[in-house]
Enzyme design. Structure first.
Site, PDB file in Angstrom:
ATOM      1  N   LYS A  52     -65.853 100.092  -7.734  1.00  0.00           N
ATOM      2  CA  LYS A  52     -64.673  99.377  -8.238  1.00  0.00           C
ATOM      3  C   LYS A  52     -64.945  98.851  -9.650  1.00  0.00           C
ATOM      4  O   LYS A  52     -64.095  98.939 -10.533  1.00  0.00           O
ATOM      5  CB  LYS A  52     -64.294  98.238  -7.277  1.00  0.00           C
ATOM      6  CG  LYS A  52     -63.664  98.766  -6.001  1.00  0.00           C
ATOM      7  CD  LYS A  52     -63.552  97.741  -4.894  1.00  0.00           C
ATOM      8  CE  LYS A  52     -63.128  98.449  -3.596  1.00  0.00           C
ATOM      9  NZ  LYS A  52     -63.118  97.572  -2.438  1.00  0.00           N
ATOM     10  N   GLN A  96     -64.491  91.700  -0.907  1.00  0.00           N
ATOM     11  CA  GLN A  96     -64.951  92.909  -0.216  1.00  0.00           C
ATOM     12  C   GLN A  96     -65.169  92.617   1.272  1.00  0.00           C
ATOM     13  O   GLN A  96     -65.851  91.667   1.628  1.00  0.00           O
ATOM     14  CB  GLN A  96     -66.261  93.404  -0.873  1.00  0.00           C
ATOM     15  CG  GLN A  96     -66.766  94.718  -0.318  1.00  0.00           C
ATOM     16  CD  GLN A  96     -65.817  95.884  -0.559  1.00  0.00           C
ATOM     17  OE1 GLN A  96     -65.263  96.039  -1.641  1.00  0.00           O
ATOM     18  NE2 GLN A  96     -65.607  96.691   0.469  1.00  0.00           N
ATOM     19  N   ASP A 119     -55.339  93.884  -3.110  1.00  0.00           N
ATOM     20  CA  ASP A 119     -55.583  94.720  -1.928  1.00  0.00           C
ATOM     21  C   ASP A 119     -54.310  94.890  -1.091  1.00  0.00           C
ATOM     22  O   ASP A 119     -54.234  95.765  -0.242  1.00  0.00           O
ATOM     23  CB  ASP A 119     -56.678  94.082  -1.048  1.00  0.00           C
ATOM     24  CG  ASP A 119     -58.022  94.784  -1.210  1.00  0.00           C
ATOM     25  OD1 ASP A 119     -58.032  95.965  -1.607  1.00  0.00           O
ATOM     26  OD2 ASP A 119     -59.060  94.142  -0.941  1.00  0.00           O
TER      27      ASP A 119
END
Ligand code: NAP
Length: 277
Positions: A52, A96, A119
């Protein structure tokens, strides 16, 4: 002959478009910044986080990295999220997953401001998607829609079957296909006559987390098959939820694993970071 839907090429195309957009944004004095939080040092999570960060660098998005120790308390993590929520220069916050067992994942995801929820996991984002309002969309299903559109596959009016109903893949996938005017059926572990239903699909999206579960007996001749699954087989080779060798000859188009849906997730995360809500 079937078409192989090339997620590597399409994700690169999207990243290059975003890179241009960010360059333009910067020329106008704007910027984008993604805050990435990892708790603990799970090796798989570290690989994802690094990928990422690399994607941010390629596109020109600034990234702030928070590598927190495994023993970090829920309160400490909530405090950091609160701080980042308040920072004007931070446009996206990503925690995460999975988190260590002593931290309540739901509580953490709820704490992220919906305006920074890149997200797309916050209930506000999920709600916006379901009532057709603009908002962040979960990256993997958003990537599937891009794969279909950029491969010239029409969704409108098609019989779409989604196999799996998880919050991050199956459910948002169904909402997105509906938004594109597909006729959508969602199947799960309690579905009866599964083959009968999947066998009707013009577009079959498989996200059940079972290696090579889907063979040709589940698939209509000429269907488009999208495989979201990622696994390692007995020979340590990557494979999906679909038995590619057996299913591909019966399709008009199919995604491979690797190189299908996988690369799209990060591309769509970057898209969320650049485009905002
Ligand atoms: P998940 O949370 O485990 O959900 C699996 C779904 O499949 C559940 O809804 C379950 O039904 C259903 N299911 C399980 N066995 C079934 C069966 N025999 N028949 C019918 N339905 C069945 O999985 P997920 O998080 O959605 O992920 C699915 C797969 O995609 C995994 O392989 C994962 O690694 C992969 N994935 C890939 C990406 C990517 O970037 N490419 C991103 C996310 C996930 P119930 O609800 O009834 O239990």
């Amino acid at each position: 002959m079937y078409q192989i839907i090339d997620g590597k090429r399409i994700s690169q195309e999207i990243k290059d478009e975003l890179r241009e957009k960010v360059a333009q944004l910067k020329a106008e004095g704007g910027s984008r910044c993604l805050a990435v939080i990892q708790v603990g040092a799970d090796p798989a999570s570290s690989v994802y986080v690094n990928n990422k960060k690399k994607a941010c660098e390629y596109i020109g998005i600034e990234s702030l990295s928070y590598g927190l120790r495994e023993e970090t308390t829920e309160e400490e993590l909530l405090k950091l999220i609160e701080e980042l929520n308040g920072k004007k220069e931070v446009s996206g916050i990503l925690v995460q997953l999975p988190l260590p067992k002593h931290i309540d994942e739901e509580k953490i995801l709820l704490a992220i401001s919906p305006e920074k929820d890149v997200d797309g996991f916050h209930p506000v984002s999920v709600g916006n998607l379901s009532i057709g309002r603009p908002g962040f969309v979960s990256c993997t299903p958003a990537g599937v829609i891009q794969l279909l559109k950029r491969s010239g596959i029409e969704i409108e009016g098609k019989e779409c079957v989604v196999l799996g109903r998880s919050n991050i893949v199956g459910k948002p996938m169904a909402m997105l296909l509906l938004r594109e005017n597909g006729t959508v059926t969602v199947c799960h572990s309690r579905t009866k006559n599964l083959k009968e239903i999947t066998g009707r699909a013009d577009i079959l999206v498989v996200a059940i987390g079972k290696p090579k579960f889907i063979d040709e007996s589940y698939v209509k001749e000429g269907a488009v098959v999208i495989d979201v699954g990622i696994h390692r087989d007995a020979n340590n080779k990557l494979c999906g939820d679909v038995d590619f060798e057996r299913v591909a000859p019966h399709c008009t188009a199919i995604t491979p694993v690797p190189g299908g849906v996988g690369p799209m997730t990060i591309a769509m995360l970057m898209n969320n970071c650049v485009e905002g809500v």
